[in-house]
Write a protein that holds these residues in place. Structure first.
Motif, mmCIF file in Angstrom:
data_model
loop_
_atom_site.group_PDB
_atom_site.id
_atom_site.type_symbol
_atom_site.label_atom_id
_atom_site.label_comp_id
_atom_site.label_asym_id
_atom_site.label_seq_id
_atom_site.Cartn_x
_atom_site.Cartn_y
_atom_site.Cartn_z
ATOM 1 N N ILE A 294 0.847 -1.188 0.000
ATOM 2 C CA ILE A 294 0.000 0.000 0.000
ATOM 3 C C ILE A 294 0.886 1.244 0.000
ATOM 4 O O ILE A 294 2.051 1.196 0.384
ATOM 5 N N THR A 295 0.312 2.346 -0.446
ATOM 6 C CA THR A 295 0.969 3.648 -0.346
ATOM 7 C C THR A 295 0.237 4.497 0.682
ATOM 8 O O THR A 295 -0.885 4.174 1.093
ATOM 9 N N MET A 296 0.849 5.592 1.070
ATOM 10 C CA MET A 296 0.235 6.466 2.067
ATOM 11 C C MET A 296 -1.103 7.009 1.578
ATOM 12 O O MET A 296 -2.072 7.097 2.331
ATOM 13 N N ASN A 297 -1.180 7.391 0.293
ATOM 14 C CA ASN A 297 -2.407 7.992 -0.224
ATOM 15 C C ASN A 297 -3.269 6.999 -0.998
ATOM 16 O O ASN A 297 -4.276 7.375 -1.594
ATOM 17 N N ARG A 298 -2.862 5.709 -0.991
ATOM 18 C CA ARG A 298 -3.595 4.623 -1.660
ATOM 19 C C ARG A 298 -3.653 4.793 -3.177
ATOM 20 O O ARG A 298 -4.495 4.204 -3.848
ATOM 21 N N LEU A 299 -2.750 5.566 -3.729
ATOM 22 C CA LEU A 299 -2.612 5.695 -5.174
ATOM 23 C C LEU A 299 -1.308 5.045 -5.605
ATOM 24 O O LEU A 299 -0.327 5.059 -4.857
ATOM 25 N N PRO A 300 -1.250 4.447 -6.785
ATOM 26 C CA PRO A 300 -0.037 3.731 -7.193
ATOM 27 C C PRO A 300 1.150 4.663 -7.349
ATOM 28 O O PRO A 300 0.998 5.845 -7.669
ATOM 29 N N ALA A 301 2.335 4.119 -7.112
ATOM 30 C CA ALA A 301 3.578 4.878 -7.208
ATOM 31 C C ALA A 301 4.331 4.441 -8.457
ATOM 32 O O ALA A 301 4.814 3.311 -8.536
ATOM 33 N N PHE A 302 4.387 5.323 -9.453
ATOM 34 C CA PHE A 302 5.153 5.094 -10.684
ATOM 35 C C PHE A 302 6.315 6.075 -10.697
ATOM 36 O O PHE A 302 6.235 7.157 -10.121
ATOM 37 N N GLY A 303 7.370 5.720 -11.412
ATOM 38 C CA GLY A 303 8.444 6.686 -11.532
ATOM 39 C C GLY A 303 9.630 6.158 -12.316
ATOM 40 O O GLY A 303 9.636 5.024 -12.806
ATOM 41 N N ARG A 304 10.642 7.019 -12.454
ATOM 42 C CA ARG A 304 11.899 6.704 -13.133
ATOM 43 C C ARG A 304 13.051 6.941 -12.176
ATOM 44 O O ARG A 304 13.020 7.859 -11.350
#
Length: 431
Positions: A349-359
């Motif tokens: 899970i994330t803190m804001n419940r939104l997926p974490a994408f990145g580079r």
């Protein structure tokens, strides 16, 4: 009854007992090069490998265990659109225009799963319908208002509010105060789905290596790579699709997610008549508790029930007993039913419940922290990762630009912090 241990090649779950397309892949041996190396053989990694291979890239996927060994082969199998965060709340985080775009991408995610099942002939018992059930009158009203908001504000006509009486006519539980039914959402056999995706990825040209853990991320002549037990991969691009099993492989993104344990039981087959007495329309159900109960029927009419809570790093000794108590609080009429399987899994899970994408470093891409929405969103993650590798990063950046707070306390303190928070919210569930 079977229970899972963390050392089994696959957890002895109902999903494994009814798995199709099980196929062993050889471990990585020696040093290889490719266009894209994918780390992780769950939904995200396999979907990425499939999309990239279909675009003509030379893809090598490394899985530390077996395909679908992690959460992708153990979860509740519920397929929902949108995001884990409701549009009204999402608008406050990213603005109304971006919230609408994320809603549309979430809907594409759900539809992409359906398209892949049909296109590749994946036998995963895909069925329609998800019910959201309110355990308190205020929760039920929020769900009903949310359903109306989706219909009126987002043009989503597949959802409708359910009164307490309407919900009781569908689900044989007296505890719910109303909710909503989404007929375009659904549920499926998650292990068979990811195994079907892996078969399609192989047929498209992707090379899969199981029992090949990523021990270290490397850099050679400006190209990222991975060192494994008996070999290494060097690639133009590296995709990290590890989710709750990231561990210490990449410390720069570890604190954006929190791995938590999840538990599921499968009853003995109840027969179609009794199954329809419990859930009349064969939809999946998720309630409004912070530590939610979620359940559905399998193709052979077993109740698959997820619930319970454990704040330890290890699994409880008696998963079946833990989750059976949750099941009987919802369905006391099932006191005579045997439990055939019980297992656990690790989700992120994330803190804001939104997926974490990145580079990272330009050519290392990651997607993780799907927070209970992973059956759908992981499939789109694979698609937008492939787009980004091909130089079309606009949709990947829609996700990567979502603010991703880090869990406080670092590796040592974030788990105790989560435990205290979950204890607090689980207490609210009981009040």
């Amino acid at each position: 009854m079977s229970t899972v241990t963390k050392t089994d090649p696959y957890p002895p779950s109902y999903y494994l007992a009814s798995a199709k397309e099980l196929r062993e892949a050889p471990a990585l041996q020696g040093d290889v090069t490719c266009d894209v190396c994918v780390v992780g053989g769950g939904f995200t990694g396999v979907a990425s490998a499939l999309e990239l291979a279909e675009r003509g890239y030379k893809v090598v996927l490394l899985e530390a265990q077996r395909i679908g060994w992690g959460a992708s082969g153990r979860n509740g199998g519920q397929l929902s659109g949108g995001q884990r965060v409701e549009p009204e709340a999402l608008e406050k985080i990213v603005g109304k225009e971006r919230a609408r775009l994320l809603w549309d991408l979430g809907e594409e995610s759900k539809n992409l799963v359906k398209q892949r099942v049909a296109r590749h002939g994946i036998d995963c018992d895909l069925k329609p319908g998800v019910i959201h059930a309110g355990i308190k009158p205020s929760h039920a009203k929020e769900m009903q208002d949310h359903a109306r908001s989706l219909r009126d504000g987002y043009g989503y006509q597949h959802v409708r509010p359910l009164s307490r009486e309407e919900l009781r006519a569908v689900v044989a539980c007296d505890s719910y105060h109303g909710g909503a039914l989404d007929t375009d959402a659904g549920h499926l056999h998650p292990l068979n789905y990811v195994l079907g995706l892996a078969k399609a990825a192989r047929e498209a040209g992707a090379v899969i290596h199981e029992l090949s853990p990523a021990l270290e991320i490397t850099q050679r002549n400006g190209k990222p790579g991975v060192r494994s037990t008996a070999g290494s991969v060097t690639a133009d691009f590296l995709v990290l699709a590890c989710n709750g099993h990231l561990g210490g492989l990449e410390p720069r993104i570890a604190s954006t997610i929190m791995p938590i344990n999840n538990f599921v039981i499968a009853t003995e087959p109840l027969g179609e008549a009794r199954a329809r007495e419990i859930i009349a329309n064969d939809a999946a159900v998720a309630d409004s508790k912070y530590v939610i109960d979620y359940y559905r029927f399998s193709a052979d009419h077993r109740l698959l029930f997820g619930g319970g809570e454990s704040y330890r790093l290890n699994y409880p000794a008696d998963i079946a007993g833990l989750v059976r108590k949750c099941m009987l609080r919802v369905f006391p009429q099932l006191g005579d039913v045997a439990i055939d399987y019980a297992w656990g899994g690790k989700v992120a899970i994330t803190m804001n419940r939104l997926p974490a994408f990145g580079r990272l470093d330009g050519n290392i891409l990651y997607a993780q922290g799907f927070s209970g929405q992973g059956v759908a969103l992981t499939s789109l993650a694979g698609k937008v990762i492939a787009e980004a590798v091909a130089g079309q990063a606009e949709r990947f950046d829609v996700f990567s630009e979502i603010p991703t707070p880090r869990f406080p306390g670092g590796p040592l303190l974030r788990w105790p912090s989560l435990v205290l928070g979950m204890l607090y919210y689980s207490l609210l569930d009981r009040l």
